[in-house]
Scaffold this motif. Structure first.
Motif, short mmCIF file in Angstrom:
data_model
loop_
_atom_site.label_atom_id
_atom_site.label_comp_id
_atom_site.label_asym_id
_atom_site.label_seq_id
_atom_site.Cartn_x
_atom_site.Cartn_y
_atom_site.Cartn_z
N GLY A 1 0.79 -1.22 -0.26
CA GLY A 1 0.22 -0.40 -0.20
C GLY A 1 0.72 1.48 0.16
O GLY A 1 2.09 1.36 -0.77
N GLN A 2 0.45 2.40 0.21
CA GLN A 2 0.83 3.30 0.51
C GLN A 2 1.50 4.26 1.89
O GLN A 2 0.91 5.90 1.81
CB GLN A 2 0.19 4.86 -0.77
N ASP B 1 7.46 -1.65 -9.76
CA ASP B 1 6.77 -1.34 -9.34
C ASP B 1 7.10 -0.62 -7.73
O ASP B 1 6.62 -0.88 -6.80
CB ASP B 1 5.10 -2.39 -9.17
N VAL B 2 6.86 0.63 -7.46
CA VAL B 2 7.27 1.46 -6.53
C VAL B 2 5.98 1.20 -6.24
O VAL B 2 4.68 2.22 -5.92
CB VAL B 2 8.08 2.71 -6.29
N GLY B 3 6.45 0.75 -3.87
CA GLY B 3 5.44 1.15 -3.32
C GLY B 3 5.45 2.30 -2.94
O GLY B 3 4.84 3.32 -3.31
N ALA C 1 4.52 4.70 -9.67
CA ALA C 1 5.13 5.52 -8.79
C ALA C 1 3.59 6.73 -8.12
O ALA C 1 4.09 7.47 -9.40
CB ALA C 1 6.56 5.57 -8.22
N SER C 2 3.61 6.11 -7.94
CA SER C 2 1.90 6.70 -7.70
C SER C 2 2.10 8.62 -7.25
O SER C 2 1.26 9.45 -7.30
CB SER C 2 0.94 6.43 -7.01
N VAL D 1 12.86 6.95 -14.99
CA VAL D 1 11.53 6.49 -15.06
C VAL D 1 10.62 6.80 -16.05
O VAL D 1 11.03 7.50 -16.58
CB VAL D 1 12.14 7.61 -13.92
N SER D 2 9.18 6.18 -15.06
CA SER D 2 8.40 5.79 -15.82
C SER D 2 7.23 6.11 -14.75
O SER D 2 6.92 4.66 -13.80
CB SER D 2 8.35 4.83 -17.31
N ASP D 3 6.27 6.41 -15.51
CA ASP D 3 4.43 6.30 -15.22
C ASP D 3 4.59 6.65 -13.13
O ASP D 3 4.97 5.85 -12.77
CB ASP D 3 3.97 4.59 -15.12
N PHE D 4 4.82 8.03 -13.52
CA PHE D 4 5.50 8.50 -12.07
C PHE D 4 4.41 9.72 -11.32
O PHE D 4 3.91 10.40 -12.63
CB PHE D 4 6.93 8.80 -11.50
#
Length: 285
Positions: free
Chosen positions: A94-95, A139-141, A166-167, A187-190
């Protein structure tokens, strides 16, 4: 620091002339031999070719290892490109703030050739100076890595590797000292590549350098700094892919605090003091 003019890089007239002569000579030679002339040999500025170069492929994991309790590292740890992922108490994914990391590095430690899979808990914590070399987050936590040293002389280095999904933040800079992200890091999708903590109970001056990095949209910002604590972010040789609308902000300025409130955003873009870069330091392709 004076901003340089917003113009394409490497516009040396003599170099362009030399390229045109080379192209003309090659075309003439092809015509004389009856070969087909390739018409897509247009001369492009050097920076355009650099921007169009895609980031290198991600490495394949050489085995996997579940981690149920934080691995503490002193000295150097080589993961041989094994995938490490959280399990048990580290397996939430989770975050939530306050999660434990997969790896905790003591002052002066080096972590290299590691892939962090999912769930990655709170990634990596550096208690002091540290080096992260060829480390990949699939998949960054909560965060990929947090830098927590309290000495103004602490030095954190991220060389090579990459992070995606990374949300929010990739790198959380809570401590003091200087952080450098370089070596073709991807870095991508962050949300944000690196953020100087905006509301930590103890605040410091923080120095950030982002150089030789490939950035792939979607993303929100590369660096966030607190001007009231004297933070700086220097950007050099940043290649942004898939962001023709230039929605990713290279550098964002905030007024931070030490009471836990949300920091106030005060501006973005180069200012020569806190956000140190020029248009020529960032290419798009």
């Amino acid at each position: 620091m004076r901003e340089r003019a917003d113009r394409p890089r490497h516009t040396d007239h003599r170099r362009s002339t030399g390229r045109r002569r080379t192209l003309a000579a090659l075309t003439a030679a092809l015509v004389m031999t009856g070969a087909a002339v390739v018409t897509d040999l247009a001369v492009r500025p050097a920076g355009a070719a650099e921007a169009a170069t895609a980031a290198a492929d991600w490495p394949a994991a050489d085995g996997t290892q579940p981690v149920t309790a934080t691995i503490e590292v002193s000295g150097s740890y080589d993961g041989a490109l094994k995938r490490f992922y959280g399990s048990g108490d580290l397996g939430d994914g989770g975050q939530d703030e306050g999660q434990d990391p997969i790896f905790k590095l003591k002052d002066g430690a080096t972590l290299k050739n590691v892939i962090l899979g999912s769930p990655a808990a709170d990634g990596i914590h550096c208690a002091g100076s540290c080096t992260l070399q060829n480390v990949w987050w699939e998949d960054v936590g909560e965060d990929a890595a947090s830098f927590k040293g309290t000495s103004s002389s602490a030095v954190y280095k991220v060389t090579g590797g990459g992070a995606r999904k990374a949300s929010d933040k990739v790198f959380q800079f809570n401590g003091a000292g200087s952080l450098t992200i370089t070596g073709g890091f991807q870095v991508s999708d962050f949300g944000k590549l690196v953020r100087s903590c905006g509301n930590c109970s103890t605040q410091y001056k923080r120095t950030i350098t982002v150089s030789d990095v490939d950035v792939t949209a979607p993303g929100k910002a590369l660096a966030g700094v607190n001007t009231n604590y004297g933070d700086t972010a220097t950007l050099r040789s940043v290649r942004i892919h898939g962001d023709s609308g230039k929605k990713i902000k290279p550098c964002v300025r905030y007024t931070g605090n030490d009471d836990g409130d949300e920091p106030t955003e005060t501006g973005s873009g180069p200012d020569g003091t806190y956000c140190r870069y020029a248009a020529s330091d960032i290419s798009y392709g």
